[in-house]
Write an enzyme that holds these catalytic residues in place. Structure first.
Site, PDB file in Angstrom:
ATOM      1  CG  ASP A   6      44.781  24.664  27.282  1.00  0.00           C
ATOM      2  OD1 ASP A   6      44.394  23.471  27.237  1.00  0.00           O
ATOM      3  OD2 ASP A   6      45.976  24.983  27.161  1.00  0.00           O
ATOM      4  CB  SER A  11      46.144  23.506  30.324  1.00  0.00           C
ATOM      5  OG  SER A  11      45.126  24.436  30.044  1.00  0.00           O
ATOM      6  NE  ARG A  43      45.929  35.606  28.180  1.00  0.00           N
ATOM      7  CZ  ARG A  43      46.005  35.114  26.955  1.00  0.00           C
ATOM      8  NH1 ARG A  43      44.944  34.606  26.377  1.00  0.00           N
ATOM      9  NH2 ARG A  43      47.143  35.107  26.304  1.00  0.00           N
TER      10      ARG A  43
END
Length: 404
Positions: free
Chosen positions: A140, A87, A17
């Site tokens: 994250d 992550s 994202r």
């Protein structure tokens, strides 16, 4: 306190994202945000480092190009600042550099291991002609913690339940045995747990889990994650259904080709079946046919499939709640002689979209905590928390550089 536009890039699963956040300072907080989610082509998840980061940089460049339509909100022509949420386990030596220790989930890019992922991304962005500086490298869980704590100082932990799982929490620096050097002025430190790699003889590992682990890209690792994250729940259900079908006639005389295909049944599929409330379990029948080419099932068989989904999801949720309770216990916020409010911010598609998983997690956490803590502890969904957190940390690093 910073104002202006800042960017976040969140890479942690099969999608990544990109996010643009407009900050309005201490009074207005987040004025505006826009984001775009991009699917990573499967071949790039096991290709080369330059291919993966080149693709990410090109998509980021497209996203940034759209801002020309609203160029008047840029901060006085400053260089664009990016917070990079990555992550996967890294050895981090500074706020904006870290070498990849190993891949998890479905990634297997050998030439990236041991390399600085920030440098890889920075190089890829420069090749795209993108004038952007990676100001901070986080994961994250840390991003979710930062984003949620920005609004609520009672947030003590950020947790991810999505494709994978991880947690980060705020600890007193003088409680960290590994800490070397001067303590931070705040007295606090963020602990990135990497709890997906937790393993214990007390974990309820079954034959299906052992076979899944043995055939995975990282056997013997990420055991806790393999029991309860979104990447694996559908695969566990598939393996159970396969054994039942081979040992009985629950699905009739079927071709087992599809049912033998690894990861063909995904967690969104089992979620849809688990939540099926139609009288004849029509959705279960549809998912079995669409994904596994199993047709003509009886209502009793479809009920059995739902029960298997429930067992697998419930085990995952209860293990997840145990992890949350462990953090609260470590912080002394599990109900033993304390009265402070504690908030756990959770992001990730599994928690957001799998309602029965979320409900079971919340109920179990209440069971595990002392009576008072079950009322003073709140679990809340941190929508896009890691992306916002990345942008906020980029902003804070920009502010520190300006002060210096």
């Amino acid at each position: 306190r910073e104002e202006g536009l800042f960017y976040g890039l969140d890479l942690g699963g099969t999608n990544f994202r990109v996010l643009r956040v407009q900050l309005g300072g201490i009074e207005k907080h987040v004025v505006n945000r826009e984001s775009r989610e991009v699917s990573i082509p499967p071949q790039l998840m096991s290709g080369s480092s330059s291919e993966l980061f080149g693709f990410i940089a090109s998509e980021l460049a497209k996203f940034v190009a759209d801002e020309e339509k609203c160029a008047n909100v840029l901060s006085n022509g400053k260089k664009r600042e990016l917070g990079f949420t990555f992550s996967f386990p890294v050895k981090q030596r500074s706020v904006a550099s870290g070498t990849l220790v190993k891949w998890t989930k479905a990634f297997s890019i050998d030439d990236a291991v041991g390399e600085d992922v920030v440098a890889e991304l920075q190089t890829a962005m420069e090749k795209q002609g993108l004038d952007m500086h990676v100001a901070a490298l986080i994961n994250d869980a840390v991003g979710t913690l930062a984003g949620a704590r920005y609004y609520d100082r009672d947030v003590v932990a950020g947790v991810i339940f999505g494709t994978g799982t991880n947690a980060a929490y705020v600890e007193k620096a003088n409680s960290i045995p590994k800490w070397e050097g001067e303590l931070p002025n705040s007295g606090d430190m963020v602990i990135n747990m990497e709890w997906g790699n937790f393993c214990s003889s007390h974990l309820p590992v079954t034959e299906y889990d052992r076979e899944l682990d043995k055939e995975s890209l990282n056997p013997g690792e990420q055991i806790y994650e393999k029991l309860m994250s979104g990447m694996y729940l559908g695969e566990i259900v598939r393996r159970v259904l396969l054994k039942m079908s081979l040992q009985s006639s629950i699905f009739g005389n079927i071709d087992h080709t599809k049912l033998k295909t690894h990861f063909l049944l995904r967690t969104p599929h089992i979620s849809a079946m688990h939540h099926d409330e139609t009288p004849d379990l029509k959705i279960v029948a549809e998912k079995l046919e669409e994904n596994l080419e199993i047709t003509g099932t009886s209502l009793e068989t479809r009920k059995l499939v739902v029960e298997i989904c429930d067992i697998v999801a419930r085990r995952a949720a209860r293990l997840a709640a145990a992890g949350l309770a462990g953090i609260l216990k470590k912080l002394g916020r599990d109900g033993n002689a304390q009265e402070q409010r504690s908030v756990i911010a959770i992001d990730g598609g599994l928690f957001e979209h799998y309602t029965k998983f979320r409900e079971c997690l919340e109920i179990t956490l209440g069971e595990l905590l002392a009576e008072y803590a079950s009322k003073s502890v709140a679990v809340k969904h941190a929508d896009d928390g890691s992306g916002i957190g990345a942008a906020l940390i980029a902003a804070s690093q920009s502010q520190y550089r300006n002060v210096e």
